[in-house]
Design a protein around this motif. Structure first.
Motif: not given
Lengths: 422, 422
Positions: B188-194, B197-198, B200-208
């Motif tokens: 999970e943490s490696v994927i989170g690292g990859r 910035g996403i 921030e680059a796409y306002p309105g997007i939340t990654l879970g």
């Protein structure tokens, strides 16, 4: 004493994570004699947290809250606790010092998020966190004591064990006892029918049922004036339940069905092989989920007819004459596995798990299973209802139960009671 | 629109089972645009169920309740719903007929428990249960609609999809869109690292992120002024996530890892066999949990050395010289299964799953796996952390992923990223 749990976090109400904290706490509290009858979850919303605290503290002398003590702006639990108690949030200097030491020991510098974690309701009792940064705390609210723990499971568990349990243990009534009995072979309603009258015959006893297909657990819960009375009561009622359930009862407590089957084979001194068609490895997987190398030799997963012939020596004539899903092929598969692996006992399953592949005479759900043992080969069949996965599980359990009954010298269930009829 | 969930059952408040129903429902409701902000759990107590229904119906226009609809005396939900609504419990004749048909189709006779499941609050709307016996129902309470579903997860899920969702969908604000991406191979943490910035680059997007060992799901959740805007936004962000995850991404939505592996083998036109030692049938079980008979021929579960020799032709010299847990035996197992079943590709696993059996040079967790295919035989190994079950799952996934990459012409993960390094 009754306890309410409160879990706080939008990640819970959105379903992003499963609430394992609540079940863990409930299980720990139940084990030491508390009665948890309410376990609520709210999102990171100040008003909803405050309302939930008031409500739970009104109806329960003990409330345990988890979550929302972290460093970020959506962690609102300390503020909500202060608001609920009508006090200010104060920065606790000794907690701040502990956090600073912890942060600096990791070569980091303090930031506002770290400092925020030292904010607790005025007059609260601090609960040090030996496994993380944010401390917990306890407050009095109405007539209740409310404990606040972090949501990170490892920190929550450590703090519950070190800080909460020692403070609350003496208030547990400690006057209950419970046996958990594990069954396979009958449906919940049939078991309920068999156990009718037991609650009435033993006042203080509550029977509970839990279905996890295809098994049914029966819980015999006793409450008495003292724990020793409860334990005796539970033991008496459990003896009656055992008598009524007879061989449908396969174990108790944490016993697992495949492990019990394996232990029965081991106790008989047998070595086991298997051959699976429609269950596709599930039976081997179930058995080897527990240490099995002292009795389980191996086997074949023979999905294609060619594999049945090549791996197990099933005759091409039998396959042509009766079809792969037939009593004859089930018998030859079990006997082939027994011969090939040079073992005492072998089982087989062949059937149509679906969703396609059924015909008018051989519908989806039709399964034949066999056990080849020193006394001969037993073949049984049924048409199991359900979807592909349920049919496979029903088939796996059916043949494992036949093996358990043969190895353990138990009678088979009558046709009226058999699994397919559930 | 806000939704409250109510889970009913003493097995939940006692912590005997984890409440996966609540998280599943919350996730489904969130995905279609509802806001779940409360998820409460009460035990099988009539007064507490009634009180919870009143309270939740007062603050939420939509309440979904699960559990307590079964045949036994501790199933009190229908009675509580009637009590809350101030109506009688009535026996619904058409439901009774449906239950009778279902019971008799299984060769059983009706009992009081079956009949009880036809009791619903007067004037409620019946929700047929296509996956089980007890129907659900819906009532109006204060200004809320309250849906009652059974607690058995499969029945609850079926009924939510078939009965509840079509009725409520139009009242969701419908300005969100979500993609679920499925990964295997990185933590999970490696994927989170990859993916930094996403958001921030796409306002309105939340990654879970959702970890279900050994997989990690990534949810790309978009909120916009309209659903079409949200969908476009989600699609843009998802394209970026896909690019960053590359071959670690194995599927999306409801794709299942073993099914994706099977589809890759099928697309290549290959037929598959396998041989399993420490995974003990788990890989066959995983593959055959999905229709597999068009590419999966069969294989051997060879727990004992004798089975490796007798079923797969692994040489006794190799077993003696290198031990059963070795690269050489893994290769011979895969090649033996490939030859014996006359298939294009075969896989094998041999290892030490524990809890005992490890040595200084071959510790618990050491696993070798191999894929024998038309281009040669590839052998890999790792020492997996965790308990017996985790080691077995890690091993099964590792070899299935190797097969997926070979059949799909994908590069292997670098050693730095490999599963054991998680």
């Amino acid at each position: 004493m009754t306890v309410a749990l409160l879990s706080i976090g939008t990640e819970l109400t959105r379903g992003e994570i499963v609430n394992t904290n609540a079940s863990w706490l409930a299980s720990e509290l139940t084990a030491v004699g508390f009665t948890v009858n309410t376990s609520d979850t709210v999102d990171d919303d100040l008003d909803r947290i405050v309302a939930a605290l008031h409500r739970l503290a009104e109806t329960h002398p003990l409330v345990i809250s988890t979550g929302g003590l972290g460093p970020t702006t959506d962690d609102l639990t300390a503020l909500a606790a202060a608001r609920a108690g009508g006090v200010e949030l104060v920065r606790d200097e000794s907690t701040l010092l502990a956090i600073r030491r912890r942060v600096e020991a990791r070569g980091k510098t303090m930031n506002a998020g770290h400092e925020k974690q030292a904010d607790v309701p005025a007059n609260s009792e601090i609960l040090p966190n030996s496994a993380g940064t944010a401390p917990g705390f306890a407050i009095r609210l109405r007539n209740a004591t409310v404990y606040f723990l972090p949501g990170v499971p490892r920190e929550m568990k450590t703090m519950f064990a070190e800080q909460v349990l020692p403070r609350i243990r003496s208030s547990a009534p400690n006057n209950t006892h419970q046996f958990r009995l594990r069954t396979y072979g009958l449906g919940e309603s049939v078991i309920g029918g068999r156990l009718e009258g037991i609650e009435e015959a033993y006042p203080g006893i509550t029977l509970g049922y839990r279905v996890h297909f295809p098994e049914v657990d029966v819980k015999v819960h006793a409450r008495g004036a003292t724990q020793s009375i409860a334990r005796d009561l539970a033991a008496q009622a459990t003896a009656k339940v055992r008598e009524r359930l007879a061989s449908v009862l396969y174990g108790e407590g944490d016993d697992a069905f495949p492990d019990v089957v394996g232990r029965t084979v081991r106790a008989r001194g047998w070595r086991l092989a298997l051959s699976e068609s429609c269950t596709g490895g599930m039976i081997a997987h179930l058995l080897t989920s527990y240490p099995a190398s002292d009795y389980f030799v191996g086997g074949a997963v023979t999905y294609a007819n060619s594999a049945k012939t090549r791996l197990l020596g099933v005759s091409e004539d039998t396959l042509r004459g009766h079809g792969a899903v037939s009593a004859e092929v089930a018998a030859e598969m079990a006997e082939g596995a027994r011969r090939l692996c040079e073992v005492d006992v072998a089982l087989s399953v062949t059937g149509i798990a679906g969703p396609t592949g059924g015909t008018a005479t051989k519908p989806v759900g039709l399964v034949y299973w066999a056990v080849a043992h020193p006394g001969g080969t037993v073949v049984r069949s049924s048409v199991f209802p359900g979807d592909r996965q349920e049919i496979r599980i029903a088939a796996a359990y059916a043949v494992l139960d036949l093996l358990r009954r043969i190895a353990g010298n138990l009678p088979e269930l009558s046709a009226q009671e058999a699994p397919a009829a559930r």
